[in-house]
Each structure stands twice: as C-alpha cells, then as structure tokens.
Scaffold this active site. Structure first.
Site, PDB file in Angstrom:
ATOM      1  CB  CYS A  89      -0.990  -0.030   1.162  1.00 51.06           C
ATOM      2  SG  CYS A  89      -2.360   1.138   0.960  1.00 51.06           S
ATOM      3  CG  HIS A 239      -3.116  -2.901   3.989  1.00 51.62           C
ATOM      4  ND1 HIS A 239      -2.125  -2.171   4.608  1.00 51.62           N
ATOM      5  CD2 HIS A 239      -3.882  -2.008   3.318  1.00 51.62           C
ATOM      6  CE1 HIS A 239      -2.269  -0.893   4.334  1.00 51.62           C
ATOM      7  NE2 HIS A 239      -3.331  -0.764   3.550  1.00 51.62           N
ATOM      8  CD  GLU A 241       0.202  -4.690   5.859  1.00 53.90           C
ATOM      9  OE1 GLU A 241       0.097  -3.455   5.752  1.00 53.90           O
ATOM     10  OE2 GLU A 241       0.276  -5.460   4.862  1.00 53.90           O
TER      11      GLU A 241
END
Length: 265
Positions: A89, A239, A241
């Site tokens: 991102c 994302h 994560e």
C-alpha cells in the site's frame, strides 16, 4: 547463513508485518535462518538483507524518513544495492518511480519500480473493502487470498524503460517523480533495466491493457493492477499484514532467501 529481514518502523502497520513474518518463518523448513528487525535508522538498515515497507500514510513515512536521514540510504538499498524489498500500500507508493494525486507540496519517493501509481484510487477510508484474490505467483495455493484495500493505490501505468533509463515522466501538478536514475551510477542503471512484471490484478474492474503501457492485441483487457515486481522489488496495493494469512509472507521469505543466495554465489 542467517538472513535479516527488516521492516521499516517509522509509521504504519510494521508490527503486523513482524507478527506474520514470524508465523511464516515457523511454517518453513529452514525457519531458524531468518531474523527480524524494526528499522528506524541507517545502522539498522545496514544490518538488513531484505526490507519490507509497510502500509500506513506514505506522506508521513516519507517525511519521517527524510527527518531521520534515511531517504538516500533507502534509495541505495533498493536501487543500487538492489536488495529484496517489498512495499504494501503506502510502501508501493514509495517504491514507485512516479505517483499522482499527491498532497500539496508532494512527497519524496524512494523509487525502484518503473510504474506510476494513483494514490487513494478507491476513495476514502470509509470505502475500504476486501476482495478474494487469485495470486498465481503463490503456486498451488493461489486462490482465495483475502485482499484488504484501505485508501489503496493502483498501478495505473507501467513506465517505459530504455537501458535502465525512465522516460516520459515529468514533475507536474499533483504528480511526484523519484530522483532521476540518470544521476546514479552504472550499477544502478543496469539493475533497473529489468522489465516490470504484473503479478496480480483485481477482478471485476476491467480496463484496456494498453492504458498501462503494455503491448497487447486490440481489445485485450486486464483488471486494475494491484501487484507488480521488477527484479528484487515487489509491491502490493493491498494489506496482507492485516490478515491472518501467511502465504505471501512465506513466499516472500523464500524469494528473499533465493535472491540473496544467487547474489552471493
């Protein structure tokens, strides 16, 4: 050989990356070969064999990196030393050679990917969404990856590359361009001469592939580009994560290990 994976820890979701990296390492046969490090200064960056630039606010990360005297070391790490680097991102924005829709005054980019990104392509944070992604680079387990998009960019154009020199992009209103590689050494230009590979697109949002600078037949279409790779630099709009899915992090650890083994042989 121990491999140190750094996560730039100036702002954003760096802790989430570290959690998934540790879980991903545990899933691999050579789990003990990896160590992980939060990176906030030159000395910590110098200890890294590979780096992740997390999601967050790209303008803030750029500002803090400049205040910490980290921008040039990061450019050296990515564009000259060409160590494996992944941006998610905001990290993708920072690794692009050009970004539009920037705030007044723009921001500084690290560069490394011959692409132009459109910041906040999907709108405000309230318009965030999740999509099931087919990521063929993951191999047999490529389907159903939970892609989380929060004020996400897309790659709107693959930039021309001629012998490692970016062409056709200029600093204009609302567009910021990374420092020219023409001023960098021959090693940097040679490293940047590889082509950009489209790694993933978002289904259901079709546009002409020619808009991205690709050589295609008339009528060919692809989705919005949400993951690209050029040499050892990788970027994703979404994302990973922020999920519990370790597949991309496990893949990245293996890719970093492979790249470093090749560079040392």
């Amino acid at each position: 050989m121990t491999i140190t994976i750094g996560v730039l820890a100036l702002q954003g979701a760096f802790l989430e990356h570290l959690v998934l990296l540790r879980k991903a390492a545990e899933s691999l046969e050579e789990k003990d070969k990896f160590t992980f490090l939060e990176v906030r200064n030159r000395d910590e960056l110098a200890r890294c064999d590979s780096l992740i630039i997390p999601g967050g606010e790209s303008t803030t990360i750029s500002f803090v990196a400049a205040q910490s005297d980290l921008l040039e070391p990061l450019r050296q790490f990515v564009k000259v030393d060409r160590k494996p680097t992944w941006g998610t991102c905001a990290g993708l924005i920072l690794l692009a050679e050009a970004a539009n829709a920037t705030k007044k005054g723009g921001q500084e980019l690290i560069g490394g990917l011959d692409v132009r990104v459109n910041r906040n392509h999907f709108g405000r944070q309230i318009e965030s969404f999740q999509a099931s992604l087919d990521l063929k680079f993951l191999g047999a387990s490529h389907t159903g990856f939970p892609g989380i998009f929060i004020r996400a960019p897309i790659v709107e154009k693959i930039l021309p590359n001629v012998s490692g020199e970016q062409t056709g992009e200029q600093q204009i209103t609302d567009t910021v361009v990374a420092p020219s590689r023409a001023a960098r050494d021959d090693k940097a230009k040679a490293a940047m001469s590889s082509e950009v590979e489209i790694m993933a697109t978002l289904p259901g949002r079709l546009r002409k592939a020619a808009e991205h600078g690709a050589e295609v037949s008339a009528g060919d279409e692809i989705g919005d580009i949400i993951a690209v790779r050029q040499g050892n630099v990788f970027g994703t709009s979404f994302h990973p994560e922020l999920t519990s899915d370790i597949r991309i992090h496990a893949w990245w650890l293996q890719e970093a290990s492979r790249a470093l083994s090749q560079s040392s042989s």
